[in-house]
Design an enzyme around this catalytic site. Sequence first.
Site, PDB file in Angstrom:
ATOM      1  N   SER A  99       0.907  -1.325   0.069  1.00 51.27           N
ATOM      2  CA  SER A  99       0.029   0.102   0.165  1.00 51.27           C
ATOM      3  C   SER A  99       0.855   1.142  -0.032  1.00 51.27           C
ATOM      4  CB  SER A  99      -0.816  -0.286   1.139  1.00 51.27           C
ATOM      5  OG  SER A  99      -1.856   0.855   0.738  1.00 51.27           O
ATOM      6  N   ASP A 148      -2.587   6.330  -3.988  1.00 50.50           N
ATOM      7  CA  ASP A 148      -1.216   5.717  -3.416  1.00 50.50           C
ATOM      8  C   ASP A 148      -1.029   4.678  -4.320  1.00 50.50           C
ATOM      9  OD1 ASP A 148      -3.599   4.041  -2.949  1.00 50.50           O
ATOM     10  OD2 ASP A 148      -2.858   3.322  -0.865  1.00 50.50           O
ATOM     11  N   ASP A 204      -0.995   1.401  -4.656  1.00 49.31           N
ATOM     12  CA  ASP A 204      -1.957   0.332  -5.186  1.00 49.31           C
ATOM     13  C   ASP A 204      -3.632   1.043  -5.333  1.00 49.31           C
ATOM     14  OD1 ASP A 204      -2.638   0.580  -2.320  1.00 49.31           O
ATOM     15  OD2 ASP A 204      -3.590  -1.334  -2.249  1.00 49.31           O
ATOM     16  N   ASP A 260      -5.747   2.473  -3.868  1.00 51.86           N
ATOM     17  CA  ASP A 260      -6.954   2.259  -3.034  1.00 51.86           C
ATOM     18  C   ASP A 260      -7.322   3.580  -2.038  1.00 51.86           C
ATOM     19  OD1 ASP A 260      -5.140   1.686  -1.109  1.00 51.86           O
ATOM     20  OD2 ASP A 260      -5.971  -0.302  -0.513  1.00 51.86           O
TER      21      ASP A 260
END
Length: 542
Positions: free
Chosen positions: A139, A285, A287, A289
Amino acid sequence: MTNYHEWLDKAKDKDVRAELLRIEGNDEEISDRFYKDLSFGTGGLRGVIGAGTNRMNVYTVGKATFGLAEYILKSGVAKKVAIAYDSRHKSREFAFRAAEILSAKGIDAYIFEEIMPTPVLSYTVRKLKAGAGIVITASHNPKEYNGYKVYNERGCQITDKTADEILAEIKKADYFAEIKPVNERIHLLGEETLNDFLTAVKAYSLNKPAARLKVVYSPLHGTGNVPVRKLFAEMGVETIVVKEQELPDGDFTTCPYPNPEEKAALSLAIEYAEANSADLVLATDPDADRVGIAVRKENGEYALLNGNQTGVLMMSYILSQKKEKGVLGAEPTVIKTIVTTDMAFDIAETYGAKVKEVLTGFKYIGEAVDATENYVMGMEESYGYLVGAHVRDKDAVSAAMIIAEMCAYYKAQGETLLQRLENLYEKYGYYKTELQSITYRGQEGMVTMSEIIDKIRNDPPREICGEKVVFTDFLKGVNGLPKSNVLRFKSENIRLIVRPSGTEPKLKIYYQVKSKEEKDLPQKMRDLKLFVAEKLGVCAAK
């Protein structure tokens, strides 16, 4: 040391072997890397990339995948797994290692050819009716980290029970088990799946941009670059991409901590916005999400909005537009975590909507979607939102669409998002929220933290800063929620939540104050913090 020598003997991966040889004779390094196995929980694995049982590498990823494979074979879910990965170091290698192991165990692996956002993985699990999903990502953590997140057959992050069952199988697995990949069981996914996802996202659009909108966008070297820009292009949004942060970069050279919650991560994008007089700054960010934004003020400067502020703007926009178009339906429901702003209740009341509260963690929002008849959106204060039921995890791609759309909508009415937020505050009252994380030291710190929590639980205050409060102990189970070691104090104008970490000596304190006058908020927040420090005895260890 026994573990170290076993790895030195059996590890064939060249990077792992080189690192093992490099630390030979360094007892401190060996101890740190081998004193335990990397923890597997509801978030899967997450740790520093490197050699050892307490690191992220092909062998720890492999052991976890062997365990997941055994769980799938025994649980009766579909024998197919969707796999995605982000731009971090080793992500692609870890993802294909997982696919090879699954194929060897008789499970079909559907893996993306290129980096892909976490929400696309959730969507793909549901589209393929897969038994599970894997995302290789850490993340928004620093470059040294990577992770291995597991999703269930509904495309939701696994819960405690499933994590425990998978962990039991992981413990039986061998780090160095031989495998024979079955290439016929490894299926590559490409642009078609991403386009299907984007089609699903666009179904939740409420308005075509009614005014020309100029947005500076940064994917922070991650997976949002292609899908967000595709959406914006179709919407007719003028998009200026931060060139230095456009392409995948596992070193995150321009933003060492690629977290859109942090001002530093958006600083380069804000420079672009100032130079181009952009209406909006938006960053996702690595990834994709989570999403963070900054909005242009009348003086040309840019104001960062926190996760709660962006959330209530989105909530108000969606509810108001659905009502205006006559598609709101009966008992529209917004799902939020217990630590997310209570302003959501005020807004919901205006539209006859419900607010369903869940524990901290977006997996609980994902779970609740299936039990919600007229789901509108989900939100958490840490910049995570889900504006449709196409996935079961937070989705920065669909959130970016709604944010840009509502920015253009209010611009056409002569309002900025800041002015719209001010209007909401004038109507419902001014809210201020803050999070304080207090870290204690070592094993003694865990004891100290537990003692503080027990003292508060056993003798909870009934009045805080002159207001009578309702005390809730979530360890007793509240409104059907799982039992959790969380304490909440709540009045009309104050909310205080104390939550310890389950894995480290860290205490999280969520503050919220409300007032009819904005000027009163700073003093109210100071008073609440002073109460916590002096009356509850919660302060950092010396």
